[in-house]
Design a protein around this motif. Structure first.
Motif, PDB file in Angstrom:
ATOM      1  N   GLY A  69      45.829   5.158  26.060  1.00 49.93           N
ATOM      2  CA  GLY A  69      45.011   6.096  26.824  1.00 49.93           C
ATOM      3  C   GLY A  69      45.789   6.737  27.959  1.00 49.93           C
ATOM      4  N   ALA A  70      46.662   5.984  28.600  1.00 48.66           N
ATOM      5  CA  ALA A  70      47.501   6.551  29.667  1.00 48.66           C
ATOM      6  C   ALA A  70      48.555   7.470  29.054  1.00 48.66           C
ATOM      7  CB  ALA A  70      48.167   5.433  30.469  1.00 48.66           C
ATOM      8  N   THR A  71      49.126   7.030  27.930  1.00 50.34           N
ATOM      9  CA  THR A  71      50.101   7.853  27.214  1.00 50.34           C
ATOM     10  C   THR A  71      49.504   9.205  26.859  1.00 50.34           C
ATOM     11  OG1 THR A  71      51.123   5.873  26.282  1.00 50.34           O
ATOM     12  CG2 THR A  71      51.564   7.958  25.163  1.00 50.34           C
ATOM     13  N   SER A  72      48.281   9.179  26.310  1.00 49.27           N
ATOM     14  CA  SER A  72      47.720  10.454  25.885  1.00 49.27           C
ATOM     15  C   SER A  72      47.167  11.243  27.065  1.00 49.27           C
ATOM     16  CB  SER A  72      46.691  10.277  24.779  1.00 49.27           C
ATOM     17  OG  SER A  72      45.796   9.258  25.063  1.00 49.27           O
TER      18      SER A  72
ATOM     19  N   GLY B  32      45.361  -3.625  32.035  1.00 51.71           N
ATOM     20  CA  GLY B  32      45.424  -3.127  33.403  1.00 51.71           C
ATOM     21  C   GLY B  32      44.768  -1.773  33.564  1.00 51.71           C
ATOM     22  N   LEU B  33      44.934  -0.898  32.583  1.00 56.92           N
ATOM     23  CA  LEU B  33      44.419   0.464  32.718  1.00 56.92           C
ATOM     24  C   LEU B  33      42.903   0.481  32.852  1.00 56.92           C
ATOM     25  CD1 LEU B  33      45.012   3.547  32.728  1.00 56.92           C
ATOM     26  CD2 LEU B  33      44.607   3.512  30.270  1.00 56.92           C
ATOM     27  N   MET B  34      42.216  -0.309  32.016  1.00 54.93           N
ATOM     28  CA  MET B  34      40.752  -0.251  32.022  1.00 54.93           C
ATOM     29  C   MET B  34      40.185  -0.645  33.388  1.00 54.93           C
ATOM     30  SD  MET B  34      39.496   1.011  29.186  1.00 54.93           S
ATOM     31  CE  MET B  34      40.879   2.152  29.078  1.00 54.93           C
ATOM     32  N   SER B  35      40.730  -1.727  34.001  1.00 54.25           N
ATOM     33  CA  SER B  35      40.175  -2.114  35.302  1.00 54.25           C
ATOM     34  C   SER B  35      40.630  -1.135  36.386  1.00 54.25           C
ATOM     35  CB  SER B  35      40.565  -3.560  35.649  1.00 54.25           C
ATOM     36  OG  SER B  35      41.936  -3.633  35.908  1.00 54.25           O
ATOM     37  N   VAL B  66      35.189  14.368  34.687  1.00 53.69           N
ATOM     38  CA  VAL B  66      36.051  13.296  34.197  1.00 53.69           C
ATOM     39  C   VAL B  66      37.176  13.922  33.359  1.00 53.69           C
ATOM     40  CG1 VAL B  66      36.172  11.227  32.767  1.00 53.69           C
ATOM     41  CG2 VAL B  66      34.186  11.593  34.229  1.00 53.69           C
ATOM     42  N   HIS B  67      38.404  13.530  33.642  1.00 53.90           N
ATOM     43  CA  HIS B  67      39.597  14.060  32.981  1.00 53.90           C
ATOM     44  C   HIS B  67      39.567  13.738  31.489  1.00 53.90           C
ATOM     45  CE1 HIS B  67      43.893  14.592  32.120  1.00 53.90           C
ATOM     46  NE2 HIS B  67      44.050  15.128  33.317  1.00 53.90           N
ATOM     47  N   ALA B  68      40.000  14.702  30.658  1.00 56.58           N
ATOM     48  CA  ALA B  68      40.064  14.466  29.218  1.00 56.58           C
ATOM     49  C   ALA B  68      40.882  13.220  28.897  1.00 56.58           C
ATOM     50  CB  ALA B  68      40.678  15.690  28.516  1.00 56.58           C
ATOM     51  N   GLY B  69      41.887  12.956  29.709  1.00 57.34           N
ATOM     52  CA  GLY B  69      42.704  11.770  29.479  1.00 57.34           C
ATOM     53  C   GLY B  69      41.932  10.484  29.715  1.00 57.34           C
ATOM     54  N   ALA B  70      41.071  10.461  30.737  1.00 58.84           N
ATOM     55  CA  ALA B  70      40.246   9.275  30.992  1.00 58.84           C
ATOM     56  C   ALA B  70      39.184   9.143  29.903  1.00 58.84           C
ATOM     57  CB  ALA B  70      39.593   9.379  32.371  1.00 58.84           C
ATOM     58  N   THR B  71      38.614  10.290  29.515  1.00 58.69           N
ATOM     59  CA  THR B  71      37.620  10.299  28.437  1.00 58.69           C
ATOM     60  C   THR B  71      38.213   9.708  27.168  1.00 58.69           C
ATOM     61  OG1 THR B  71      36.583  12.277  29.368  1.00 58.69           O
ATOM     62  CG2 THR B  71      36.126  11.799  27.047  1.00 58.69           C
ATOM     63  N   SER B  72      39.419  10.150  26.824  1.00 63.96           N
ATOM     64  CA  SER B  72      39.969   9.660  25.562  1.00 63.96           C
ATOM     65  C   SER B  72      40.533   8.254  25.709  1.00 63.96           C
ATOM     66  CB  SER B  72      40.988  10.637  24.978  1.00 63.96           C
ATOM     67  OG  SER B  72      41.897  11.068  25.926  1.00 63.96           O
ATOM     68  N   ALA B  73      40.923   7.843  26.918  1.00 64.21           N
ATOM     69  CA  ALA B  73      41.379   6.464  27.108  1.00 64.21           C
ATOM     70  C   ALA B  73      40.251   5.482  26.811  1.00 64.21           C
ATOM     71  CB  ALA B  73      41.904   6.271  28.530  1.00 64.21           C
ATOM     72  N   VAL B  74      39.056   5.753  27.328  1.00 68.54           N
ATOM     73  CA  VAL B  74      37.956   4.823  27.057  1.00 68.54           C
ATOM     74  C   VAL B  74      37.476   4.953  25.610  1.00 68.54           C
ATOM     75  CG1 VAL B  74      37.215   4.494  29.443  1.00 68.54           C
ATOM     76  CG2 VAL B  74      36.240   6.368  28.115  1.00 68.54           C
ATOM     77  N   ALA B  75      37.544   6.164  25.044  1.00 67.01           N
ATOM     78  CA  ALA B  75      37.176   6.324  23.631  1.00 67.01           C
ATOM     79  C   ALA B  75      38.139   5.530  22.748  1.00 67.01           C
ATOM     80  CB  ALA B  75      37.203   7.804  23.248  1.00 67.01           C
ATOM     81  N   ASP B  76      39.431   5.630  23.045  1.00 66.31           N
ATOM     82  CA  ASP B  76      40.443   4.886  22.280  1.00 66.31           C
ATOM     83  C   ASP B  76      40.194   3.380  22.367  1.00 66.31           C
ATOM     84  OD1 ASP B  76      42.999   4.291  20.966  1.00 66.31           O
ATOM     85  OD2 ASP B  76      43.720   3.800  22.962  1.00 66.31           O
ATOM     86  N   SER B  77      39.882   2.889  23.563  1.00 66.67           N
ATOM     87  CA  SER B  77      39.627   1.458  23.714  1.00 66.67           C
ATOM     88  C   SER B  77      38.351   1.040  22.986  1.00 66.67           C
ATOM     89  CB  SER B  77      39.517   1.085  25.207  1.00 66.67           C
ATOM     90  OG  SER B  77      40.809   0.952  25.777  1.00 66.67           O
ATOM     91  N   ALA B  78      37.309   1.869  23.053  1.00 71.82           N
ATOM     92  CA  ALA B  78      36.055   1.518  22.376  1.00 71.82           C
ATOM     93  C   ALA B  78      36.282   1.405  20.867  1.00 71.82           C
ATOM     94  CB  ALA B  78      34.979   2.564  22.683  1.00 71.82           C
ATOM     95  N   GLY B  79      37.040   2.362  20.301  1.00 72.36           N
ATOM     96  CA  GLY B  79      37.333   2.301  18.863  1.00 72.36           C
ATOM     97  C   GLY B  79      38.217   1.106  18.524  1.00 72.36           C
ATOM     98  N   GLY B  80      39.204   0.858  19.357  1.00 68.26           N
ATOM     99  CA  GLY B  80      40.106  -0.266  19.095  1.00 68.26           C
ATOM    100  C   GLY B  80      39.361  -1.594  19.076  1.00 68.26           C
ATOM    101  N   LEU B  94      46.371  -2.291  16.784  1.00 69.00           N
ATOM    102  CA  LEU B  94      47.133  -1.189  17.385  1.00 69.00           C
ATOM    103  C   LEU B  94      46.540   0.139  16.927  1.00 69.00           C
ATOM    104  CD1 LEU B  94      50.861  -2.293  16.918  1.00 69.00           C
ATOM    105  CD2 LEU B  94      49.579  -2.160  19.071  1.00 69.00           C
ATOM    106  N   THR B  95      46.462   1.103  17.849  1.00 63.67           N
ATOM    107  CA  THR B  95      46.052   2.455  17.461  1.00 63.67           C
ATOM    108  C   THR B  95      47.202   3.136  16.739  1.00 63.67           C
ATOM    109  OG1 THR B  95      44.574   2.642  19.370  1.00 63.67           O
ATOM    110  CG2 THR B  95      45.247   4.684  18.325  1.00 63.67           C
ATOM    111  N   VAL B  96      46.946   3.613  15.516  1.00 62.79           N
ATOM    112  CA  VAL B  96      47.943   4.400  14.778  1.00 62.79           C
ATOM    113  C   VAL B  96      47.914   5.842  15.272  1.00 62.79           C
ATOM    114  CG1 VAL B  96      48.551   5.319  12.500  1.00 62.79           C
ATOM    115  CG2 VAL B  96      47.810   2.929  12.738  1.00 62.79           C
TER     116      VAL B  96
END
Lengths: 152, 152, 152, 152
Positions: A69-72, B32-35, B66-80, B94-96
């Motif tokens: 998420g930070a990378t993207s 670390g990123l999520m917290s 909310v920044h697109a990067g933060a939006t997709s960071a939490v989306a990526d984690s939810a899917g993972g 791992l996210t491909v």
């Protein structure tokens, strides 16, 4: 000539005009997320922007690498500002969509995201996104993506 | 029954087993990123995970959304983590790659990311990603995506 | 009421207006690729279009399944026409980009592509793409995707 | 040295081994869709494959340009075979997913798809996809994409 400009010239990178650079630094500084992550913009050229994010515990995932998420997030910002360098002064830029492949763990003491405009249209712009893990002088491609942006 | 479980049951959401829930909360807490962003996990069901991120200046872009990067960071984690609920105990995820369309500004006092497994394979899993802007009881879809994950 | 309309009503699918249906059938019939592949349009509803492609040796890959390229060609058309049902009469539709995950071999005597509008904007529209392998009455999801279109 | 090899050498393109070339031509010839569209493979190098599709009424959309579905079908095949050049002899290749941006109408007397391996892993391979509209000696980038493949 400031330090960054000198480094860019050594690397053969073209600089955007001072007006464009100022416009982009001002917008970047107003993004709460980028400063909260610790990212900084390191190159602003016409159709090309670099953003560096140091590895810190605050940006990692569960294995200690930089979080996807930070990378993207930094990749998205690099592409957005690359597009923005080519937009008219009174416009703004929004990400329509992007796709990113995570190729390898983001190892290194920092990552560097490079956004490059592939096609600049009146309404839509398409960018290539690349993220490198950097340790000392070694760079390794850790993510690659493609992004669509709209000029509003 | 804790408060979250009771709320999920009212919403008709199935819970993952206590073992799976613990495995996922432990992994989430080690990101670390999520917290650092202030995200918390609010539902863990079989093949489905919700993550909520409160709107704060630390996660915004230049217009205060909310920044697109933060939006997709939490989306990526939810899917993972949605994928991870269906993985064997001793594996990791791992996210491909993922792709996300940003449909509307992420307005509201928080965003909620929902990751849902569409297809679970032995090696690869595909998830749908949805992010809602939430203000009081109103929810609006602000991003939608698709993600590929690998079990290692 | 023609045969297709009756079948759609049994399936609980809403029909687009006769004007929209005619506009879309006319455009579809002018796509050389769709008739060359043997595809036909089987449902036109507001924001939703179905296209069926029979399995034939002319549309296969090396293992005898429907080729990913044929699968995504009909998915792209289904999404494009789903968007087009909501556009003004004198406009036209172009695909900006799409992404598709191939979930399973496209087995069956035909595939059915379903395009559904997720968000309809003045300039940009986002669709969900789904492709099913169909054998007799069994349907299996073989591909899922997401598409961005522009109204010009 | 055959005519194609001579042309590739003039263009500075490295050839794959005769064994790899034969394996790929044999697979390509067994794809019903490629011959039905009229596509032919024009270069097979290590990690790089070119496929050409002549413009014909059978591959167009409603405005007479090459259909996005045909464009992405040949792009998908070019990437798949580029990956396949680096796979072990007894393996096969499947597309996991791909994403393509359509940058400009596919004008010209033919399109040329170029698949290039960006990262080759034991299980997953990532390719860049590029499609050019070609008229006489002029080439224009009309589509660009990114693809994930699996070795099975």
């Amino acid at each position: 000539m400031d330090e960054q400009t000198a480094a860019d010239e050594r690397a053969g990178l073209e600089q955007a005009s001072p007006e464009v650079q100022e416009r982009i630094r001002k917008s970047f500084d107003s993004q709460g997320l980028m400063s909260h992550l610790g990212a900084r913009i390191t190159h602003i050229g016409p159709g090309r922007v670099h953003i560096v994010l140091p590895s810190r515990p605050e940006v990692t995932q569960q294995d200690g690498y930089v979080h996807a998420g930070a990378t993207s997030a930094v990749a998205d910002s690099a592409g957005g500002y690359a597009a923005f360098t080519l937009f008219p002064p009174d416009s703004s830029v929004l990400t329509v969509e992007y796709k990113v492949n995570l190729l390898a763990p983001a190892i290194g003491d920092r990552i560097e995201a490079v956004g490059t405009v592939l096609r600049s249209g009146r309404t839509l712009t398409v960018c290539r996104l690349e993220v490198f893990g950097v340790q000392d002088d070694r760079r390794k491609l850790v993510a690659t993506g493609q992004q669509t942006l709209i000029c509003v």
